[in-house]
Design a protein around this motif. Sequence first.
Motif, PDB file in Angstrom:
ATOM      1  N   LYS A 169       0.831  -1.211   0.000  1.00  0.00           N
ATOM      2  CA  LYS A 169       0.000   0.000   0.000  1.00  0.00           C
ATOM      3  C   LYS A 169       0.864   1.259   0.000  1.00  0.00           C
ATOM      4  N   ARG A 170       1.943   1.225   0.763  1.00  0.00           N
ATOM      5  CA  ARG A 170       2.847   2.373   0.851  1.00  0.00           C
ATOM      6  C   ARG A 170       4.270   1.909   0.587  1.00  0.00           C
ATOM      7  N   ASN A 171       5.086   2.778  -0.003  1.00  0.00           N
ATOM      8  CA  ASN A 171       6.487   2.432  -0.237  1.00  0.00           C
ATOM      9  C   ASN A 171       7.207   2.031   1.039  1.00  0.00           C
ATOM     10  N   ALA A 172       6.868   2.715   2.136  1.00  0.00           N
ATOM     11  CA  ALA A 172       7.542   2.419   3.407  1.00  0.00           C
ATOM     12  C   ALA A 172       7.290   0.988   3.869  1.00  0.00           C
ATOM     13  N   ASP A 173       6.182   0.383   3.432  1.00  0.00           N
ATOM     14  CA  ASP A 173       5.841  -0.972   3.861  1.00  0.00           C
ATOM     15  C   ASP A 173       6.819  -2.012   3.327  1.00  0.00           C
ATOM     16  N   TYR A 174       7.547  -1.680   2.249  1.00  0.00           N
ATOM     17  CA  TYR A 174       8.526  -2.631   1.715  1.00  0.00           C
ATOM     18  C   TYR A 174       9.678  -2.864   2.698  1.00  0.00           C
ATOM     19  N   ALA A 175       9.836  -1.978   3.665  1.00  0.00           N
ATOM     20  CA  ALA A 175      10.883  -2.161   4.669  1.00  0.00           C
ATOM     21  C   ALA A 175      10.616  -3.392   5.536  1.00  0.00           C
ATOM     22  N   GLU A 176       9.350  -3.847   5.544  1.00  0.00           N
ATOM     23  CA  GLU A 176       8.997  -5.039   6.318  1.00  0.00           C
ATOM     24  C   GLU A 176       9.252  -6.323   5.541  1.00  0.00           C
ATOM     25  N   VAL A 177       9.429  -6.201   4.222  1.00  0.00           N
ATOM     26  CA  VAL A 177       9.679  -7.384   3.375  1.00  0.00           C
ATOM     27  C   VAL A 177      10.797  -7.037   2.398  1.00  0.00           C
ATOM     28  N   THR A 178      11.992  -6.874   2.902  1.00  0.00           N
ATOM     29  CA  THR A 178      13.087  -6.369   2.075  1.00  0.00           C
ATOM     30  C   THR A 178      13.578  -7.383   1.044  1.00  0.00           C
ATOM     31  N   ASP A 179      13.255  -8.661   1.225  1.00  0.00           N
ATOM     32  CA  ASP A 179      13.692  -9.697   0.296  1.00  0.00           C
ATOM     33  C   ASP A 179      12.596 -10.752   0.223  1.00  0.00           C
ATOM     34  N   GLU A 180      12.088 -11.023  -0.983  1.00  0.00           N
ATOM     35  CA  GLU A 180      11.006 -11.996  -1.107  1.00  0.00           C
ATOM     36  C   GLU A 180      11.054 -12.706  -2.455  1.00  0.00           C
ATOM     37  N   PHE A 181      10.347 -13.839  -2.517  1.00  0.00           N
ATOM     38  CA  PHE A 181      10.241 -14.605  -3.752  1.00  0.00           C
ATOM     39  C   PHE A 181       9.525 -13.777  -4.813  1.00  0.00           C
ATOM     40  N   TYR A 182      10.009 -13.880  -6.056  1.00  0.00           N
ATOM     41  CA  TYR A 182       9.361 -13.177  -7.164  1.00  0.00           C
ATOM     42  C   TYR A 182       8.727 -14.165  -8.140  1.00  0.00           C
ATOM     43  N   SER A 183       9.511 -15.054  -8.735  1.00  0.00           N
ATOM     44  CA  SER A 183       8.946 -15.938  -9.756  1.00  0.00           C
ATOM     45  C   SER A 183       9.898 -17.086 -10.076  1.00  0.00           C
ATOM     46  N   GLU A 184       9.309 -18.197 -10.516  1.00  0.00           N
ATOM     47  CA  GLU A 184      10.083 -19.297 -11.086  1.00  0.00           C
ATOM     48  C   GLU A 184       9.503 -19.705 -12.438  1.00  0.00           C
ATOM     49  N   ASP A 185       8.742 -18.805 -13.047  1.00  0.00           N
ATOM     50  CA  ASP A 185       8.116 -19.091 -14.341  1.00  0.00           C
ATOM     51  C   ASP A 185       9.145 -19.434 -15.410  1.00  0.00           C
ATOM     52  N   HIS A 186      10.295 -18.765 -15.358  1.00  0.00           N
ATOM     53  CA  HIS A 186      11.329 -19.008 -16.369  1.00  0.00           C
ATOM     54  C   HIS A 186      11.884 -20.422 -16.293  1.00  0.00           C
ATOM     55  N   LEU A 187      11.736 -21.067 -15.142  1.00  0.00           N
ATOM     56  CA  LEU A 187      12.244 -22.423 -14.957  1.00  0.00           C
ATOM     57  C   LEU A 187      11.254 -23.488 -15.428  1.00  0.00           C
ATOM     58  N   TYR A 188       9.955 -23.221 -15.289  1.00  0.00           N
ATOM     59  CA  TYR A 188       8.966 -24.276 -15.452  1.00  0.00           C
ATOM     60  C   TYR A 188       7.904 -24.017 -16.509  1.00  0.00           C
ATOM     61  N   TYR A 189       7.962 -22.890 -17.218  1.00  0.00           N
ATOM     62  CA  TYR A 189       6.875 -22.598 -18.152  1.00  0.00           C
ATOM     63  C   TYR A 189       6.729 -23.666 -19.226  1.00  0.00           C
TER      64      TYR A 189
END
Length: 310
Positions: A169-189
């Motif tokens: 919701k807010r840019n500041a909220d990303y400070a609570e999740v500084t590193d997270e999973f994005y995608s593995e589509d390139h591996l399994y599509y």
Amino acid sequence: MYFPYLRGRQYELIAIRELVENDLIGPKIIPIIEPVKPSSTFKKTIDVFIKNEHKLAVVHNPQVASYLKALASLEEGLLKSELENIYEQENIIFSHILNDKSEDELIGFETIRNEDMLVIVNEVDFIEEYKDIFHDELPRFTLVPDESAFRRNIREDKILLEDRFKKQKRNADYAEVTDEFYSEDHLYYKSDGYIGFSDYSIVGSDYFDSGFAPFAVVIHIVYLDEEEKLRIKHFVSDSNDDINDPAGKFYEALQKLMAWQKEVEVDTFAMREFKKFYENETYPGLGTVKKLSIMHHLEIVNQYFEEYTR
């Protein structure tokens, strides 16, 4: 194949243009542009793709903003004429978002063969219309969500389309999740039955036609982990109590990015540009920050293709 889906804001157009100009993405990456404004920047981007013989998919019936209305109201001249006739150009892929007016919208484009067309089907209600319109000859590419109704009914030449960016919701909220999973589509599509995959990069599928001054500045950086899965880091500024001093906020986020980059030694054009801003203590504006984050993402995927899918 990877089809990054972008909405045609200026920083998005410049991002893919500079990637092509600098030969940073190969033929396995075909950007899709849903245009929002008939601008000279849009036209210049198209010209660069044509000149460099790199394919670009352009949506002729955009569903966001008012591109078609703005194009119709342009004064008669070279820009209007060239934008109205872009699908006659080599390497520009005619693209269509399926909707309840598709049959009417496709009138006048009968000379474009289905085998040269890209179609986006993102609602279950339009699957039957897709079958009716393309019963004789399927489009070259069909973008669909990863849902059973689409998998059962659209079986050939389909591209996986998903929004992989988890927007806060807010840019500041990303400070609570500084590193997270994005995608593995390139591996399994491929094993999942697709011939390619598509996402909205680090922007997300939501579209807003006007910006705002954020309390926090965040730099989104996609990277490959040890298992070659894509993760995303969010480098967030610290002084986020008001909208003052965006340059200072940017430098706070940039310091964190540069400390991480020194550890992992990720090398892309965008990373080198971020390093210049860090060393010179200059602030390029938020549009350039987003541009570089998109460029970095697409170049990382291109590096994966070049290294692992030869």
